[in-house]
Design an enzyme around this catalytic site. Structure first.
Site, PDB file in Angstrom:
ATOM      1  N   ASP A   1       0.167   3.669   1.708  1.00 36.21           N
ATOM      2  CA  ASP A   1      -0.693   4.305   2.713  1.00 36.21           C
ATOM      3  C   ASP A   1      -1.195   5.669   2.233  1.00 36.21           C
ATOM      4  O   ASP A   1      -0.570   6.317   1.398  1.00 36.21           O
ATOM      5  CB  ASP A   1       0.101   4.454   4.015  1.00 36.21           C
TER       6      ASP A   1
ATOM      7  N   HIS B   1      -9.257   4.074  -2.274  1.00 42.15           N
ATOM      8  CA  HIS B   1      -8.764   2.705  -2.499  1.00 42.15           C
ATOM      9  C   HIS B   1      -8.819   2.354  -3.982  1.00 42.15           C
ATOM     10  O   HIS B   1      -7.928   1.690  -4.500  1.00 42.15           O
ATOM     11  CB  HIS B   1      -9.581   1.701  -1.685  1.00 42.15           C
TER      12      HIS B   1
ATOM     13  N   LEU C   1       9.286 -10.256 -12.974  1.00 42.83           N
ATOM     14  CA  LEU C   1       9.141  -9.541 -11.706  1.00 42.83           C
ATOM     15  C   LEU C   1       8.343 -10.419 -10.738  1.00 42.83           C
ATOM     16  O   LEU C   1       7.348 -11.026 -11.129  1.00 42.83           O
ATOM     17  CB  LEU C   1       8.390  -8.222 -11.922  1.00 42.83           C
TER      18      LEU C   1
END
Ligand code: IPE
Ligand code: IPE
Ligand code: MG
Length: 252
Positions: free
Chosen positions: A30, A47, A141
């Site tokens: 965020d 972004h 991962l």
């Protein structure tokens, strides 16, 4: 003489105990908009920088020995943002799918989608599915991308499917509900990090996060770097997880 040591220098000297690294880390990425605003830039630039940061944090997770990383990329509520911003967020995901998946694959990353496809354009749906299929057998991962994800929506779809499957009420257990979540088969997150300082879950992993440790930093996501991640993991290592029990029970 007193040496002036910045917070960051101090962090670097603190060791991360490999035995205490959380297996599953989830991040609410965020603060992109505020990061941009602070610099007089459009939110969309925040972004873009957020996307660059994700690459760095992914590398750091592999280095630190995190096995599963879940990132909150787009919530079911984020559709309510201005259409131009929604379009940019969609195009950023598309860019990642077009340009990063090969590299992720080479680095042993398994990409999974956590969320629903409804409402996502068919061509983006196809690209998401392709990335998931292409990386399916990787084991270094697991990267869960929470995209078009909402915790309440996840519970609603789980309840619908449980009913549709005709499961008798006495067979509905904690474990069964978990199997109907988008994260089926994966352990719950040990640590949930939220950047940008907000003290709320914003509909993220409300079932799976029941006993997760929370870590909130005021740092905006584009600035949340490897050292900040290290700091979060060190703090996690110092926490005592009791799962409702007493300290004495944990020690015995
Ligand atoms: C997080 O940054 C990215 C998404 C929600 C997609 P924000 O866009 O929420 O940035 P702030 O919170 O407005 O600063
Ligand atoms: C949560 O951030 C969603 C993502 C990070 C993708 P928001 O910015 O949407 O959360 P609120 O609106 O501040 O609660
Ligand atoms: Mg936000």
């Amino acid at each position: 003489m007193v040496a002036i040591v910045s917070d960051k220098d101090q962090l670097k000297t603190e060791a991360l105990d490999p035995e205490r690294v959380p297996k599953h880390v989830a991040i609410i990425m965020d603060g992109n908009g505020r990061w941009a605003k602070q610099r007089g830039l459009p939110r969309t630039e925040g972004h873009r920088q957020g996307k660059e940061n994700l690459r760095r944090i992914l590398e750091a997770c592999v280095e630190f020995g995190v096995e599963i990383l879940t990132i909150y990329a787009f919530s079911t509520e984020n559709w309510e943002r201005p259409p131009a911003e929604v379009n940019v967020l969609m195009s950023i995901l598309e860019l990642v799918l077009d340009h990063e998946v090969k590299k992720l694959h080479k680095n042993g990353v398994q990409v999974r989608h956590v969320g629903k496809m409804d409402g996502v354009s068919p061509h983006l749906q196809a690209k998401i599915q392709k990335a998931v299929d292409y990386t399916r057998n990787n084991t270094r991962l697991i990267l869960n991308v929470a995209f078009n994800y909402g915790g309440r929506d996840e519970l609603v779809q789980a309840i619908r499917r449980i009913v549709a499957d005709g499961i008798p009420p006495e067979e509905i257990t904690d474990a069964l509900v978990s199997q109907y979540m988008y994260t089926a088969g994966l352990p719950d997150p040990d640590l949930i990090i939220r950047t940008s300082g907000e003290l709320r879950v914003s509909n993220f992993l409300i079932w799976q996060g029941a006993y997760s440790e929370y870590y909130v930093t005021p740092t905006y996501w584009p600035d949340f770097d490897k050292e900040e991640l290290r700091k979060a993991l060190i703090e996690y290592g110092q926490r005592r997880r009791r799962f409702g029990k007493t300290d004495e029970q944990i020690d015995s």
